[in-house]
Design an enzyme around this catalytic site. Sequence first.
Site, PDB file in Angstrom:
ATOM      1  N   ASP A  47       0.810  -1.232   0.000  1.00 37.06           N
ATOM      2  CA  ASP A  47       0.000   0.000   0.000  1.00 37.06           C
ATOM      3  C   ASP A  47       0.839   1.277   0.000  1.00 37.06           C
ATOM      4  OD1 ASP A  47      -2.252  -1.648   0.121  1.00 37.06           O
ATOM      5  OD2 ASP A  47      -2.122  -1.729   2.308  1.00 37.06           O
ATOM      6  N   LYS A  74       1.841   1.962  -5.175  1.00 40.08           N
ATOM      7  CA  LYS A  74       2.375   1.348  -6.411  1.00 40.08           C
ATOM      8  C   LYS A  74       1.464   1.608  -7.603  1.00 40.08           C
ATOM      9  CE  LYS A  74       2.322  -2.598  -4.261  1.00 40.08           C
ATOM     10  NZ  LYS A  74       2.050  -2.150  -2.878  1.00 40.08           N
ATOM     11  N   GLY A 118      -4.542  -4.373  -3.724  1.00 41.99           N
ATOM     12  CA  GLY A 118      -5.546  -3.328  -3.981  1.00 41.99           C
ATOM     13  C   GLY A 118      -4.767  -2.096  -4.380  1.00 41.99           C
ATOM     14  N   HIS A 119      -4.775  -1.780  -5.657  1.00 37.04           N
ATOM     15  CA  HIS A 119      -3.985  -0.652  -6.166  1.00 37.04           C
ATOM     16  C   HIS A 119      -4.932   0.450  -6.610  1.00 37.04           C
ATOM     17  CE1 HIS A 119      -0.364  -3.470  -7.173  1.00 37.04           C
ATOM     18  NE2 HIS A 119      -0.730  -3.509  -5.911  1.00 37.04           N
ATOM     19  N   GLN A 130       1.857  -6.229  -3.117  1.00 38.01           N
ATOM     20  CA  GLN A 130       2.344  -6.305  -1.731  1.00 38.01           C
ATOM     21  C   GLN A 130       3.645  -5.494  -1.567  1.00 38.01           C
ATOM     22  OE1 GLN A 130       1.353  -9.598  -3.318  1.00 38.01           O
ATOM     23  NE2 GLN A 130      -0.565  -8.605  -2.812  1.00 38.01           N
TER      24      GLN A 130
HETATM   25  P1  GDP Z   1      -0.737   0.266  -3.568  1.00 39.11           P
HETATM   26  O1  GDP Z   1      -1.366  -0.975  -3.066  1.00 39.11           O
HETATM   27  O2  GDP Z   1       0.735   0.319  -3.313  1.00 39.11           O
HETATM   28  O3  GDP Z   1      -1.069   0.582  -4.994  1.00 39.11           O
HETATM   29  O4  GDP Z   1      -1.363   1.469  -2.681  1.00 39.11           O
HETATM   30  P2  GDP Z   1      -2.931   1.661  -2.299  1.00 39.11           P
HETATM   31  O5  GDP Z   1      -3.656   2.132  -3.484  1.00 39.11           O
HETATM   32  O6  GDP Z   1      -3.426   0.458  -1.595  1.00 39.11           O
HETATM   33  O7  GDP Z   1      -2.818   2.797  -1.200  1.00 39.11           O
HETATM   34  C1  GDP Z   1      -2.224   4.011  -1.478  1.00 39.11           C
HETATM   35  C2  GDP Z   1      -3.265   5.137  -1.263  1.00 39.11           C
HETATM   36  O8  GDP Z   1      -2.595   6.378  -1.237  1.00 39.11           O
HETATM   37  C3  GDP Z   1      -4.284   5.246  -2.369  1.00 39.11           C
HETATM   38  O9  GDP Z   1      -5.489   5.702  -1.810  1.00 39.11           O
HETATM   39  C4  GDP Z   1      -3.703   6.292  -3.300  1.00 39.11           C
HETATM   40  O10 GDP Z   1      -4.671   6.991  -4.058  1.00 39.11           O
HETATM   41  C5  GDP Z   1      -3.064   7.209  -2.305  1.00 39.11           C
HETATM   42  N1  GDP Z   1      -1.848   7.913  -2.755  1.00 39.11           N
HETATM   43  C6  GDP Z   1      -0.841   7.486  -3.558  1.00 39.11           C
HETATM   44  N2  GDP Z   1       0.141   8.407  -3.634  1.00 39.11           N
HETATM   45  C7  GDP Z   1      -0.259   9.446  -2.847  1.00 39.11           C
HETATM   46  C8  GDP Z   1       0.349  10.694  -2.462  1.00 39.11           C
HETATM   47  O11 GDP Z   1       1.445  11.031  -2.863  1.00 39.11           O
HETATM   48  N3  GDP Z   1      -0.384  11.494  -1.607  1.00 39.11           N
HETATM   49  C9  GDP Z   1      -1.612  11.132  -1.118  1.00 39.11           C
HETATM   50  N4  GDP Z   1      -2.232  11.951  -0.291  1.00 39.11           N
HETATM   51  N5  GDP Z   1      -2.194   9.971  -1.455  1.00 39.11           N
HETATM   52  C10 GDP Z   1      -1.518   9.138  -2.298  1.00 39.11           C
HETATM   53  P1  IMO Z   2      -0.992  -4.222  -2.192  1.00 40.18           P
HETATM   54  O1  IMO Z   2      -0.504  -4.770  -3.505  1.00 40.18           O
HETATM   55  C1  IMO Z   2      -1.046  -4.699   2.153  1.00 40.18           C
HETATM   56  C2  IMO Z   2      -1.135  -8.798   3.686  1.00 40.18           C
HETATM   57  C3  IMO Z   2      -2.386  -9.273   4.402  1.00 40.18           C
HETATM   58  C4  IMO Z   2      -1.770 -10.260   5.371  1.00 40.18           C
HETATM   59  C5  IMO Z   2      -0.637 -10.893   4.570  1.00 40.18           C
HETATM   60  C6  IMO Z   2      -1.005 -12.230   3.940  1.00 40.18           C
HETATM   61  O2  IMO Z   2      -2.249  -3.463  -2.235  1.00 40.18           O
HETATM   62  O3  IMO Z   2       0.150  -3.493  -1.511  1.00 40.18           O
HETATM   63  P2  IMO Z   2      -2.506 -12.928   1.867  1.00 40.18           P
HETATM   64  O4  IMO Z   2      -3.972 -12.728   1.607  1.00 40.18           O
HETATM   65  O5  IMO Z   2      -1.613 -12.306   0.845  1.00 40.18           O
HETATM   66  O6  IMO Z   2      -2.156 -14.347   2.131  1.00 40.18           O
HETATM   67  O7  IMO Z   2      -2.250 -12.140   3.261  1.00 40.18           O
HETATM   68  O8  IMO Z   2      -0.327  -9.951   3.549  1.00 40.18           O
HETATM   69  N1  IMO Z   2      -1.358  -8.269   2.319  1.00 40.18           N
HETATM   70  C7  IMO Z   2      -1.275  -6.967   2.010  1.00 40.18           C
HETATM   71  N2  IMO Z   2      -1.088  -5.880   2.789  1.00 40.18           N
HETATM   72  N3  IMO Z   2      -1.183  -4.549   0.819  1.00 40.18           N
HETATM   73  C8  IMO Z   2      -1.338  -5.631   0.012  1.00 40.18           C
HETATM   74  O9  IMO Z   2      -1.323  -5.547  -1.325  1.00 40.18           O
HETATM   75  C9  IMO Z   2      -1.443  -6.908   0.612  1.00 40.18           C
HETATM   76  N4  IMO Z   2      -1.645  -8.151   0.127  1.00 40.18           N
HETATM   77  C10 IMO Z   2      -1.568  -8.965   1.179  1.00 40.18           C
HETATM   78  O10 IMO Z   2      -3.036  -8.216   5.036  1.00 40.18           O
HETATM   79  O11 IMO Z   2      -1.182  -9.558   6.442  1.00 40.18           O
HETATM   80 MG    MG Z   3      -2.899  -1.600  -1.804  1.00 43.73          MG
END
Ligand code: GDP
Ligand code: IMO
Ligand code: MG
Length: 427
Positions: free
Chosen positions: A13, A16, A40-41, A223
């Site tokens: 999170d 990415k 979850g991206h 991840q």
């Molecule tokens: P990922 O799993 O690595 O793709 O990240 P997620 O989407 O799960 O979580 C990142 C969150 O931060 C999302 O809600 C993005 O829209 C938000 N985000 C990404 N870059 C920035 C940033 O530079 N500033 C802020 N405020 N939000 C950001």
């Molecule tokens: P993105 O790509 C954050 C965590 C779960 C759990 C562990 C194992 O959005 O960064 P799993 O279902 O993979 O066997 O769970 O990994 N986990 C993540 N945490 N971001 C993710 O993906 C994750 N995908 C799995 O919460 O701790």
């Molecule tokens: Mg994510």
Amino acid sequence: MPALVLLGAQWGDEGKGKATDLLGGSVDYVVRYQGGNNAGHTVVVGDQKYALHLLPSGILSPGCTPVIGNGVVVDPSVLFSELNGLNDRGVDTSKLLISGNAHIITPYNVTVDKVTERFLGKRKIGTTGRGIGPTYADKINRVGIRIQDLYDESILTQKVEAALDGKNQLLTKVFNRRAIEVGQVVEELLGYADRLKPYVADTVLVLNQALEQDKVVLFEGGQGTLLDIDHGTYPFVTSSNPTAGGACTGAGVGPTKISRVIGILKAYTTRVGSGPFPTELFDEDGDALRRIGGERGVTTGRDRRCGWFDAVIARYATRVNGLTDFFLTKLDVLTGWEQIPVCVAYEIDGRRVEELPYSQTDFHHAKPVYEYLPGWSEDITKAKSFSDLPKNAQDYVRALEEMSGAPISAIGVGPGRDETIEINSFL
Ligand code: GDP
Ligand code: IMO
Ligand code: MG
């Protein structure tokens, strides 16, 4: 050889999806190489917000071919609902390619994931419950079902039988569940075959030919480094290799082809699920990071655990991935703190430790040693260049860079595509 890997440097999170989408307009292929719909991206384009789970974030860039590599685990029902959702919003998904060697998350793998977690009780991993671990376990145990198996009914039936043999014993005798019927599973899986067919390809050949033709290929990790099955905080990890080497095995591209490895790094730290987290906050600062940063899981809706930046982890990510660059995200979230603690080392049983301890016991005992950097109060979300940032924000970035061992080449100051400060070009 323009092959770039973009991966999470912390516990996932990090942003990415945003970073991948940002580069998507300039690359020819975006490839997921591991994980599945546990990811979850989030991608924000103008006033539109997309949550992608299985599909590579390049799917939103019209010139880009999205690829699901052999190292990914695919839940076909999730794939179809994601494709439908995007099609309904006018996104063309017809260029998608899926490796025939990718393994399928079967319904029984989802069941096993959920019952195993329940059985573990307070020792649970806190998985996303999407069947990720059991599907990779089947792959390693050589009883997995691959996408290509959908096109030979007799082989598929034999393989499902082999997979269910042991599992049904486990489900009925250990978990007190009903046995799963082979015929029912085969029927469900065959139901996906026709719709999947146009996407199935020899993605290893496609990607290697593309690289020979000097096309730009971006590998998008799911991840993060600390969730890696080998290099993460085992057993509180996911069941694949998000680290840079995973891009090679998960896509069938040799390490000599990779030209750049970019670590996505949040300006603070978050984690979802169980496991150690030295800089975790249980006070109002943690609540504020969660609230301002919108730190809620995209896949499971769980609140993310929040804490200060941890330079020990960033250094470790640089090392195990051979990072060439960092993309620092969410700097804007830190606006308003008078001073910002940054973890520069750990104290473990009275000793100061500068690097991530290899011993799980030591890591569980690690207490952060903080340095306090001066904060800033100016709104930075409109900053377009590094010099637009207030001096203290510049100093915060430079301090993180020095501690983390690789140059910070871009900075996120908001979720949108254009809310990014580019320092060094990635391409
Ligand atoms: P990922 O799993 O690595 O793709 O990240 P997620 O989407 O799960 O979580 C990142 C969150 O931060 C999302 O809600 C993005 O829209 C938000 N985000 C990404 N870059 C920035 C940033 O530079 N500033 C802020 N405020 N939000 C950001
Ligand atoms: P993105 O790509 C954050 C965590 C779960 C759990 C562990 C194992 O959005 O960064 P799993 O279902 O993979 O066997 O769970 O990994 N986990 C993540 N945490 N971001 C993710 O993906 C994750 N995908 C799995 O919460 O701790
Ligand atoms: Mg994510």
